[in-house]
Motif scaffolding. Structure first.
Motif, mmCIF file in Angstrom:
data_model
loop_
_atom_site.group_PDB
_atom_site.id
_atom_site.type_symbol
_atom_site.label_atom_id
_atom_site.label_comp_id
_atom_site.label_asym_id
_atom_site.label_seq_id
_atom_site.Cartn_x
_atom_site.Cartn_y
_atom_site.Cartn_z
ATOM 1 N N MET A 1 72.428 -87.403 -75.879
ATOM 2 C CA MET A 1 73.464 -87.358 -74.862
ATOM 3 C C MET A 1 74.627 -86.542 -75.409
ATOM 4 O O MET A 1 75.249 -86.903 -76.406
ATOM 5 C CB MET A 1 73.915 -88.772 -74.496
ATOM 6 C CG MET A 1 74.798 -88.808 -73.273
ATOM 7 S SD MET A 1 74.873 -90.453 -72.577
ATOM 8 C CE MET A 1 75.501 -91.358 -73.979
ATOM 9 N N ILE A 2 74.899 -85.401 -74.756
ATOM 10 C CA ILE A 2 75.975 -84.496 -75.160
ATOM 11 C C ILE A 2 77.146 -84.741 -74.229
ATOM 12 O O ILE A 2 77.054 -84.503 -73.032
ATOM 13 C CB ILE A 2 75.511 -83.036 -75.118
ATOM 14 C CG1 ILE A 2 74.270 -82.832 -76.007
ATOM 15 C CG2 ILE A 2 76.630 -82.104 -75.523
ATOM 16 C CD1 ILE A 2 73.686 -81.442 -75.950
ATOM 17 N N ILE A 3 78.281 -85.215 -74.788
ATOM 18 C CA ILE A 3 79.443 -85.622 -73.995
ATOM 19 C C ILE A 3 80.628 -84.765 -74.384
ATOM 20 O O ILE A 3 80.851 -84.487 -75.572
ATOM 21 C CB ILE A 3 79.769 -87.111 -74.207
ATOM 22 C CG1 ILE A 3 78.520 -87.954 -73.928
ATOM 23 C CG2 ILE A 3 80.905 -87.564 -73.300
ATOM 24 C CD1 ILE A 3 78.704 -89.409 -74.278
ATOM 25 N N GLY A 4 81.379 -84.385 -73.399
ATOM 26 C CA GLY A 4 82.612 -83.643 -73.659
ATOM 27 C C GLY A 4 83.267 -83.295 -72.353
ATOM 28 O O GLY A 4 82.642 -83.266 -71.300
ATOM 29 N N PHE B 1 70.625 -84.908 -72.343
ATOM 30 C CA PHE B 1 71.371 -85.345 -71.159
ATOM 31 C C PHE B 1 72.831 -84.936 -71.370
ATOM 32 O O PHE B 1 73.517 -85.473 -72.246
ATOM 33 C CB PHE B 1 71.255 -86.861 -70.998
ATOM 34 C CG PHE B 1 71.885 -87.378 -69.744
ATOM 35 C CD1 PHE B 1 71.254 -87.245 -68.527
ATOM 36 C CD2 PHE B 1 73.129 -87.995 -69.779
ATOM 37 C CE1 PHE B 1 71.844 -87.735 -67.380
ATOM 38 C CE2 PHE B 1 73.719 -88.474 -68.645
ATOM 39 C CZ PHE B 1 73.081 -88.343 -67.429
ATOM 40 N N ILE B 2 73.299 -83.940 -70.583
ATOM 41 C CA ILE B 2 74.665 -83.398 -70.750
ATOM 42 C C ILE B 2 75.519 -83.958 -69.635
ATOM 43 O O ILE B 2 75.150 -83.896 -68.462
ATOM 44 C CB ILE B 2 74.657 -81.854 -70.716
ATOM 45 C CG1 ILE B 2 73.926 -81.294 -71.946
ATOM 46 C CG2 ILE B 2 76.082 -81.327 -70.685
ATOM 47 C CD1 ILE B 2 72.470 -81.072 -71.751
ATOM 48 N N THR B 3 76.689 -84.527 -70.010
ATOM 49 C CA THR B 3 77.578 -85.106 -68.997
ATOM 50 C C THR B 3 79.021 -85.010 -69.479
ATOM 51 O O THR B 3 79.291 -85.152 -70.677
ATOM 52 C CB THR B 3 77.206 -86.572 -68.707
ATOM 53 O OG1 THR B 3 78.115 -87.097 -67.749
ATOM 54 C CG2 THR B 3 77.238 -87.423 -69.966
ATOM 55 N N LEU C 1 76.165 -86.889 -78.975
ATOM 56 C CA LEU C 1 76.880 -85.745 -79.545
ATOM 57 C C LEU C 1 78.153 -85.541 -78.735
ATOM 58 O O LEU C 1 78.096 -85.330 -77.518
ATOM 59 C CB LEU C 1 76.005 -84.486 -79.478
ATOM 60 C CG LEU C 1 74.662 -84.556 -80.227
ATOM 61 C CD1 LEU C 1 73.835 -83.333 -79.915
ATOM 62 C CD2 LEU C 1 74.885 -84.677 -81.709
ATOM 63 N N PHE C 2 79.329 -85.604 -79.405
ATOM 64 C CA PHE C 2 80.612 -85.365 -78.741
ATOM 65 C C PHE C 2 81.046 -83.928 -78.970
ATOM 66 O O PHE C 2 80.930 -83.405 -80.068
ATOM 67 C CB PHE C 2 81.691 -86.304 -79.304
ATOM 68 C CG PHE C 2 81.467 -87.747 -78.928
ATOM 69 C CD1 PHE C 2 80.823 -88.611 -79.802
ATOM 70 C CD2 PHE C 2 81.898 -88.224 -77.720
ATOM 71 C CE1 PHE C 2 80.618 -89.930 -79.454
ATOM 72 C CE2 PHE C 2 81.703 -89.537 -77.373
ATOM 73 C CZ PHE C 2 81.065 -90.410 -78.233
ATOM 74 N N VAL C 3 81.564 -83.321 -77.933
ATOM 75 C CA VAL C 3 82.102 -81.964 -78.029
ATOM 76 C C VAL C 3 83.591 -82.050 -77.724
ATOM 77 O O VAL C 3 83.995 -82.453 -76.634
ATOM 78 C CB VAL C 3 81.396 -81.015 -77.035
ATOM 79 C CG1 VAL C 3 81.976 -79.613 -77.190
ATOM 80 C CG2 VAL C 3 79.891 -80.999 -77.279
ATOM 81 N N TYR C 4 84.437 -81.704 -78.773
ATOM 82 C CA TYR C 4 85.893 -81.792 -78.623
ATOM 83 C C TYR C 4 86.485 -80.391 -78.485
ATOM 84 O O TYR C 4 85.937 -79.428 -79.001
ATOM 85 C CB TYR C 4 86.525 -82.477 -79.847
ATOM 86 C CG TYR C 4 86.107 -83.927 -79.994
ATOM 87 C CD1 TYR C 4 85.108 -84.260 -80.905
ATOM 88 C CD2 TYR C 4 86.692 -84.908 -79.240
ATOM 89 C CE1 TYR C 4 84.716 -85.589 -81.058
ATOM 90 C CE2 TYR C 4 86.305 -86.235 -79.371
ATOM 91 C CZ TYR C 4 85.315 -86.576 -80.297
ATOM 92 O OH TYR C 4 84.940 -87.873 -80.420
ATOM 93 N N ASN C 5 87.649 -80.318 -77.841
ATOM 94 C CA ASN C 5 88.299 -79.034 -77.625
ATOM 95 C C ASN C 5 89.789 -79.293 -77.401
ATOM 96 O O ASN C 5 90.153 -80.271 -76.735
ATOM 97 C CB ASN C 5 87.676 -78.325 -76.422
ATOM 98 C CG ASN C 5 88.154 -76.891 -76.289
ATOM 99 O OD1 ASN C 5 88.922 -76.413 -77.126
ATOM 100 N ND2 ASN C 5 87.703 -76.222 -75.250
ATOM 101 N N GLY C 6 90.625 -78.478 -77.986
ATOM 102 C CA GLY C 6 92.059 -78.643 -77.776
ATOM 103 C C GLY C 6 92.872 -77.804 -78.741
ATOM 104 O O GLY C 6 92.352 -77.266 -79.720
ATOM 105 N N PRO C 7 94.179 -77.721 -78.512
ATOM 106 C CA PRO C 7 95.037 -76.878 -79.381
ATOM 107 C C PRO C 7 95.255 -77.448 -80.768
ATOM 108 O O PRO C 7 95.685 -76.739 -81.675
ATOM 109 C CB PRO C 7 96.351 -76.815 -78.592
ATOM 110 C CG PRO C 7 96.352 -78.045 -77.750
ATOM 111 C CD PRO C 7 94.947 -78.320 -77.395
#
Length: 1087
Positions: free
Chosen positions: A77-80, A1036-1038, A1054-1060
Motif C-alpha cells: 500500500m503506497i500512501i501519500g 494499492f496506491i491511495t 510505503l509512505f511518500v512525503y513531500n514538502g519544503p
C-alpha cells in the motif's frame, strides 16, 4: 530516501499496538528534492511468486532525483498526499517493463518522463526468479527521445526485454493487471470484448488468448470464403442461366450435325456391310463344302467292316434261337402241371372262405334282428305316448292364413325400408367423399395462407397483429376492409412476383385498403392510438380503376417482347386493384422478356412508355423539360419475398360455403338413416315373430296324422322280424365238418405242387440265360444294321449337299468381287488402298445389318430435315461459356473444400477454447458474486455473445446492483456513479486476484469517489484477498485512508512525503527517527 523494507507504521490505534523490530535496515540516501517515500518499518524475508517486483530504482525520473523502493511479496500500500509522487512509481513500473508511454495517459513520448532540466533518466526493475533475479534497466535519452535497454547490466534490444517480460506473464498494457490513475475511469469504459481479452491475458492459460485469436482469424477467413463461395455461386448461376437460354439452339445445332454425320457414315458403311455379309456367306459356304467333302470320304471307308460283322452276328443268332425253342417246350409242359395243382388249391381255399362267410352272415343277421325288434318296440311306445298328449288341430287353418297375410305385408314394408336405407347410405358416402375433398382443398389453402402470414409476422409484427384484430372486429366497419395488399394479392405465376414487389413500395404492400374514410379512422384510432401498432392504411378511389383499359393494346407491344401488363399478372380484390391502378398505374406498365432487354433502345425510342420491365431489370423513362429528350434509368430487380405464395381467397370462401352445405346435407341424411334403421329393426322383429307363430301352428296341425302312420308301420315291421328266425348252433356244426374235409385234400395238392415248381424253376433259369445271349446278339446286329443304313443315307445326302455347296461357292465368290469394287468406289479408295482408321472407328458404333442401316438412314434423314435456322456463332459462344462454367465449378469446389477445412479447425479450436473459458468465467463470477454479497449488494459476471459463431463478439459482461429495489444493470460509464464503478472495478480485480496467474497487480487511486462504507468494505476485501498464501503481489496506491481499518501482518505500507522542510537525503536516518520517537513516547506517556 530510506529503503522501505519493513512493515509500515500506520498512524492509528491498531498499528500502534504491533511490536516493532529491533533492528532497522540501513538507509539509502535520496536526492529527490522535497519528496521522500519511506518505509517506516523493516520487513522480514518472505517468499515472492515468479515475476514479482523485488526492487524499483529511479534516477531523474519525473519528480525523483534518486529513489529506490523494495516492495513486499503480498499487498503493498503506497500512501501519500496528492502530488507527492505515488503515481510516478506506477509510471516507473510500466516504463521499466517495456510498457508504452501512451498507456499511462500522461504523455506519448518517453522523454517527457525524465525530470525537467535533465537530459537522461533511468528506471531499473528487479524481478524475482527462482533461477536468479532478473534486473531490467531502461536509460532514457531526452534529446533523442530514445531508450537503451539492459538485462543484468548487459545491453539488449527492447524486443528481448518484451519477450522476457512476457515469459513471466507480465502485461503492463492489460487494465486487469495494471490500472494506472489516469486509466481507472477507462476500465468501466472497456467493452465486453476488450474486458474478455484483458481477462484472458491476465489469468487465463497462455494458450487461451492464442486460441481466441485463432478462432477470430479462422472465422474471418470463413466469412471471406463464404462470401467468395456465394459470389462465385451467384455468378455461376447467372452463367448457367445464360447458357440455358441458348442451350436448346446449341443442342439442336449439334443434333442436326450428328444426324448429318451419321447419315454420311451410314451411306459409306452400307456397301461394306453388303460386301461383308456376302463374304461371310462365302466363307461359311466354303467351310461347309470342305467339311462335307471330308464327311463323304469318311462315310465310304466306315461301311466295309460293318458289313462283315453283321453276317457273323446273324449266324450266332440262328443257333441261339433253336436252343431257346427247345427249352420253351419243356417249360410249357411243367407249367401246365403246376397250374392244374394251383387251381385246385385255390378252389379249396375259396370253398372254406365261403363256408365261414355264410356262417358269419347268419350270426350278424340274427343279432341285428333281435336289436331291431327291441328298438322298434321302444319307438312304438314313445309314439303312443306322444299321440295321447297331442291336441285337437281341426281349427288352426284360419289362424295360419291370417299370419301368412301379415307376414307378406311386413316383408313388403321391410323391402321398401331397406331400399331407402341403401339409397341414403349411398348419398351419405358421396357427401362424405365430397366433404373430404373440400376439406383437403381448404387445408391446402390454409397452409399457403399461413406461409404468407408467417412471412408477414416475421417481417412486420405490428401489421400481423393488426390483421388478427381486424379479423375479430370486422363487424365494426360499414364497408369492405381489405387485409394488407401482400396478403390479398395472388400471383397467377409465382415467377412473376418479383415484378410486382419491385413496383409496389413495401409500405403499400403492408397497407390495409379501405373503401370508407370513416372506417379507416376507426381502424387507425383502435390500432395506432390504442394498441400502439405501426401500421399503414390507404383508401381506394371512389371510382373504380380496376377495369380501366391501358392506353396501348398489348398486341402492339408484343413485337418488342412484352407479354403482359402488370395488372394481368395477379388477382386481387376490387378495392386493392383499383388503388394499385390509380396509384401505381399497373394497367399501363408492360412486362417484357430478355428479348425486350436486347432491343431496349428501340423500345425506348418507339414506345415512349414511362415504365417497363424486362426479364431482370426495371426501366424508368422521363422526358427532359428543357431538351425534350428521353432520359432512362434502369435497376436490377430484387428477389421476391412475399408474393411467391398464391392463395385464391374467393375460391376458399366458396369452398367454406360448399363445406357448410355438405355438412347440412350430411346431418339431414344421418337423421333419415337413423329413422329408417329403427323402422327396419322393428319390421325385422315383427317378421321373425310371425314366422315363429306360423311354424308352430303348422307343426301342430300335421303332427297327429304322422304319429298314427308311424305306429302302424312299426307294428308291421315287428311281425315280419319275428317270423324270420334261424338255428345258429346247427349251422356252426355243419360248417366246421365241411372245412376239415377240405383242408385234408388241400395238403396233398400242396406237396405235389412243390415238386413241380422246382422243376419249372430250373428250366426257366436255363431259358433266360439263352435269351440274354440271343438278345445281346440281336441288339448288336440291329445297331450295326441301323448304323449301316444311316451311313448309306447320310452318304447320299452328303454327296448331294457337296454338289450344291460347290455351285453356291462359285456364285458367291463372283458376287464378293463385284461388291468390293462398289464399296471402294463409295469411299473413294483405290484397289490396293486399306480402309482408313477413322472409317473403321466410326463403323464400329453403327448397325451391322442392312435392315437396321436402311431404317436408321430413313429416320436420320427425316430428323435432319426438321432442323432449320441454326446459327453457328451461338454455338461458339455457348462452348466458351461452358468452359468458363467448368472452371468456375472447379474453383467453387476447391473453395468449399477449404471452407469445410476451416470449419473443422474452428470446431476443434472452439472446443479447446470455449469450455476452459466458461469454467474460468464461472470461477470469476463465483468470486465476484461473493464479494458483492458480502457488501449486501449483488453482482455477477457472465460470458456474453449475440451469435455463438462470431468469436470477435464474445465478451465478459459485468452486471451489478447496489440497491435492493433495482435490477441488475450492466456496468457502463453512464449508468452507475463514479464510486459504484470504482467498487465494481476493484471487486472484479480482486476476483481475478483469487484466480491469479500474473505475478503482480497495480491499482492506482481506485478508492477515489467511493463513499466511506464502500471504501471500508473494499479495503477489507483487498487486505483479505491479497494477503492470502500463494497469491500474487499487489500494489494499492491511495492518497488517503479511513480510520480504524483492518491490516494484516503480510502488508507492506510505503509512505511518500513531500514538502519544503524535507531533509536532504544524506541526513535521512531511520534508526535515529525511531529512537527519538521512543524517547518522546516515554517522556510524555499521557500524549
Amino acid at each position: 530516501m530510506a529503503t522501505p523494507s519493513g512493515k509500515a507504521a500506520i498512524p492509528n490505534p491498531q498499528a500502534s499496538k504491533r511490536a516493532l523490530p529491533r533492528d532497522a535496515p540501513s538507509e539509502v540516501p535520496s536526492k529527490r528534492k522535497n519528496s521522500n517515500p519511506t518505509s517506516t518499518l523493516p520487513r522480514p524475508s518472505e517468499p515472492f511468486v515468479e515475476g514479482s517486483i523485488v526492487r524499483i530504482a529511479m534516477e531523474n525520473f519525473l519528480t525523483y532525483d534518486i529513489c529506490e523502493v523494495s516492495p513486499g511479496p503480498h499487498l503493498n500500500m503506497i500512501i501519500g498526499a496528492n502530488g507527492t509522487g505515488k503515481s510516478s512509481i506506477v509510471c516507473a513500473i510500466c516504463l521499466g517493463l517495456a510498457g508504452k508511454p501512451a498507456f499511462m495517459g500522461r504523455a506519448d513520448k518517453v522523454g517527457f518522463f525524465v525530470k525537467r532540466g535533465c537530459s537522461k533518466g533511468l528506471v531499473e526493475i528487479e524481478l524475482f526468479r527462482t533461477s536468479g533475479n532478473l534486473i531490467i534497466t531502461r536509460e532514457i535519452d531526452v534529446i533523442k527521445n530514445q531508450s537503451f535497454w539492459f538485462i543484468n547490466k548487459k545491453p539488449v534490444t527492447q524486443k528481448i526485454v518484451e519477450e522476457q517480460v512476457a515469459a513471466l506473464n507480465i502485461q503492463v498494457g492489460n487494465l486487469c493487471q495494471f490500472l494506472p490513475q489516469d486509466k481507472v475511469g477507462e476500465f468501466a469504459k472497456l467493452s465486453k470484448i476488450e474486458l474478455l481479452e484483458a481477462t484472458e491475458k491476465s489469468i487465463g492459460p497462455p494458450e487461451m488468448h492464442r486460441y481466441h485469436c485463432e478462432l477470430k482469424n479462422f472465422r474471418e477467413k470463413e466469412k471471406q470464403l463464404e462470401t467468395s463461395c456465394k459470389e462465385k455461386t451467384e455468378y455461376l448461376e447467372k452463367m448457367i442461366q445464360r447458357n440455358e437460354r441458348y442451350k436448346q439452339d446449341v443442342e439442336r445445332f449439334y443434333e442436326r450435325k450428328r444426324h448429318l454425320d451419321l447419315i454420311e457414315m451410314l451411306e459409306a458403311k452400307r456397301p461394306w456391310v453388303e460386301y461383308e455379309n456376302v463374304r461371310q456367306e462365302y466363307e461359311g459356304v466354303k467351310l461347309v463344302r470342305d467339311r462335307v467333302k471330308e464327311e463323304v470320304r469318311k462315310l465310304k471307308e466306315g461301311q466295309i467292316p460293318m458289313t462283315r460283322r453283321i453276317e457273323e452276328i446273324e449266324r450266332q443268332r440262328r443257333t441261339l434261337e433253336v436252343r431257346i425253342k427247345e427249352k420253351a417246350i419243356d417249360i410249357k409242359e411243367a407249367s401246365q402241371k403246376c397250374k392244374q395243382r394251383q387251381d385246385c388249391i385255390e378252389r379249396k381255399d375259396r370253398h372254406i372262405k365261403e363256408l365261414q362267410q355264410a356262417l358269419t352272415v347268419k350270426q350278424n343277421e340274427e343279432h341285428d334282428r333281435q336289436k331291431r325288434i327291441s328298438n322298434t318296440r321302444k319307438m312304438i311306445e314313445d309314439l303312443q305316448n306322444e299321440l295321447r298328449t297331442a291336441e285337437n288341430c281341426e281349427n288352426l287353418q284360419p289362424q295360419i292364413d291370417a299370419i301368412t297375410n301379415d307376414l307378406r305385408r311386413v316383408q313388403e314394408e321391410k323391402a321398401l325400408c331397406e331400399g331407402e336405407i341403401i339409397d341414403k347410405q349411398r348419398e351419405k358416402d358421396m357427401l362424405e367423399k365430397q366433404k373430404r375433398s373440400v376439406s383437403d382443398h381448404i387445408i391446402r389453402f390454409d397452409n399457403l395462407m399461413n406461409q404468407k402470414e408467417d412471412k408477414l409476422r416475421q417481417r412486420y409484427r405490428d401489421t400481423y397483429d393488426a390483421v388478427l384484430w381486424l379479423r375479430n372486429n370486422r363487424d365494426r366497419f360499414k364497408q369492405r376492409v381489405c387485409e394488407p395488399i401482400m396478403l390479398t394479392i395472388n400471383m397467377k405465376d409465382n415467377k412473376n412476383a418479383k415484378y410486382v414487389e419491385n413496383h409496389i413500395s413495401s409500405n403499400d404492400l403492408r397497407a390495409f385498403v379501405f373503401e370508407s374514410q370513416e372506417d379507416m379512422e376507426i381502424f387507425l384510432r383502435e390500432v395506432r392510438d390504442n394498441k400502439k401498432l405501426r401500421v399503414n392504411a390507404v383508401i381506394a378511389p371512389k371510382i373504380s380503376y380496376a377495369d380501366k383499359a391501358p392506353s396501348r393494346s398489348l398486341n402492339e407491344l408484343k413485337q418488342y417482347g412484352f407479354f403482359s401488363y402488370l395488372r394481368e399478372l395477379f388477382d386481387a380484390p376490387d378495392p386493392v386493384m383499383s388503388y394499385l391502378c390509380c396509384q401505381y398505374h399497373i394497367h399501363e406498365v408492360p412486362v417484357g422478356t430478355e428479348r425486350t432487354r436486347e432491343r431496349i433502345e428501340r423500345v425506348i425510342q418507339e414506345t415512349r412508355l414511362k415504365q417497363i420491365y424486362t426479364a431482370e431489370e426495371k426501366y424508368v423513362l422521363k422526358t427532359s423539360f428543357y431538351s425534350n429528350k428521353v432520359i432512362s434509368s434502369n435497376t436490377s430487380l430484387k428477389v421476391a419475398q412475399f408474393l411467391t405464395v398464391t392463395v385464391d381467397l374467393e375460391q376458399r370462401r366458396h369452398l367454406e360455403e360448399q363445406l357448410k352445405e355438405i355438412n347440412r346435407k350430411l346431418e339431414a341424411v344421418e337423421s333419415g338413416l337413423v329413422t329408417l334403421r329403427d323402422m327396419n329393426r322393428h319390421l325385422e322383429l315383427k317378421d321373425n315373430d310371425l314366422r315363429l307363430k306360423k311354424k308352430e301352428l303348422l307343426e301342430r296341425k300335421t303332427r297327429k296324422r304322422q304319429l298314427e302312420q308311424k305306429i302302424s308301420s312299426k307294428l308291421g315291421s315287428i311281425r315280419l322280424m319275428e317270423q324270420d328266425t334261424c338255428n345258429l348252433e346247427e349251422e356252426e356244426r355243419k360248417a366246421s365238418t365241411k372245412i376239415k374235409e377240405i383242408n385234408v385234400q388241400k395238403a396233398k395238392l400242396v406237396t405235389e405242387l412243390t415238386g413241380l415248381v422246382k422243376i419249372c424253376t430250373s428250366l426257366h433259369i436255363q431259358k433266360v440265360d439263352l435269351i440274354l445271349q440271343n438278345t445281346t446278339v440281336i441288339s448288336e446286329k440291329n445297331k450295326l444294321e441301323a448304323d449301316y443304313m444311316a451311313s448309306s443315307s447320310q452318304l447320299r445326302v452328303t454327296e448331294q449337299q457337296f454338289v450344291e455347296l460347290d455351285d453356291n461357292r462359285l456364285r458367291l465368290l463372283q458376287k464378293c468381287k463385284e461388291l468390293m469394287k462398289r464399296a471402294r468406289q463409295v469411299c473413294n479408295l483405290s484397289a490396293d488402298q486399306a480402309v482408313p482408321q477413322e472409317f473403321q472407328t466410326a463403323f464400329q458404333d453403327l448397325p451391322n445389318t442392312l435392315d437396321e442401316i436402311d431404317a436408321l438412314l430413313t429416320e436420320e434423314r427425316s430428323r435432319a430435315s426438321c432442323f432449320t435456322g441454326l446459327n453457328p456463332t451461338v454455338v461458339e459462344e455457348y462452348t466458351k461459356r461452358e468452359v468458363e462454367i467448368q472452371q468456375l465449378t472447379e474453383e467453387l469446389k476447391g473453395k468449399k473444400v477449404e471452407l469445410d477445412e476451416y470449419r473443422e479447425n474452428i470446431s476443434q479450436v472452439k472446443e479447446r477454447w470455449l469450455n476452459p473459458l466458461k469454467e474460468l468465467v464461472e470461477k470469476i463470477n463465483e468470486k465476484f458474486s461473493h464479494f458483492f454479497s458480502s457488501m449486501q449488494c449483488a453482482g455477477e459476471v457472465d460470458l456474453h455473445t449475440e451469435n455463438e459463431e462470431d468469436y470477435d463478439k464474445y465478451g465478459i459482461r459485468i452486471r451489478v446492483k447496489f440497491r435492493s429495489s433495482t435490477q441488475l444493470h450492466e456496468l457502463t460509464p453512464h449508468h452507475q456513479s463514479g464510486g459504484e464503478r470504482s467498487v465494481s472495478t476493484m471487486l472484479y480485480l480482486m476476483a481475478l486476484q483469487e484466480l491469479n496467474r500474473c505475478p503482480f497487480r497495480v491499482v492506482d487511486e481506485i478508492n477515489q469517489g467511493m463513499d466511506p462504507i464502500n471504501e471500508r468494505r473494499v479495503f477489507e476485501m483487498v487486505v483479505n484477498t491479497a494477503c492470502k498464501e500463494n497469491t500474487s503481489q499487489y500494489f494499492f496506491i491511495t492518497p488517503k485512508l479511513l480510520q480504524n481499518l483492518p491490516y494484516s501482518e503480510k502488508m507492506t505500507v510505503l509512505f511518500v512525503y513531500n514538502g519544503p522542510h524535507m531533509l536532504e537525503p544524506n541526513r535521512w536516518n531511520l534508526k535515529a527517527f525511531q529512537r527519538r520517537r521512543r524517547r518522546i513516547t516515554f517522556t510524555h506517556p499521557s500524549q
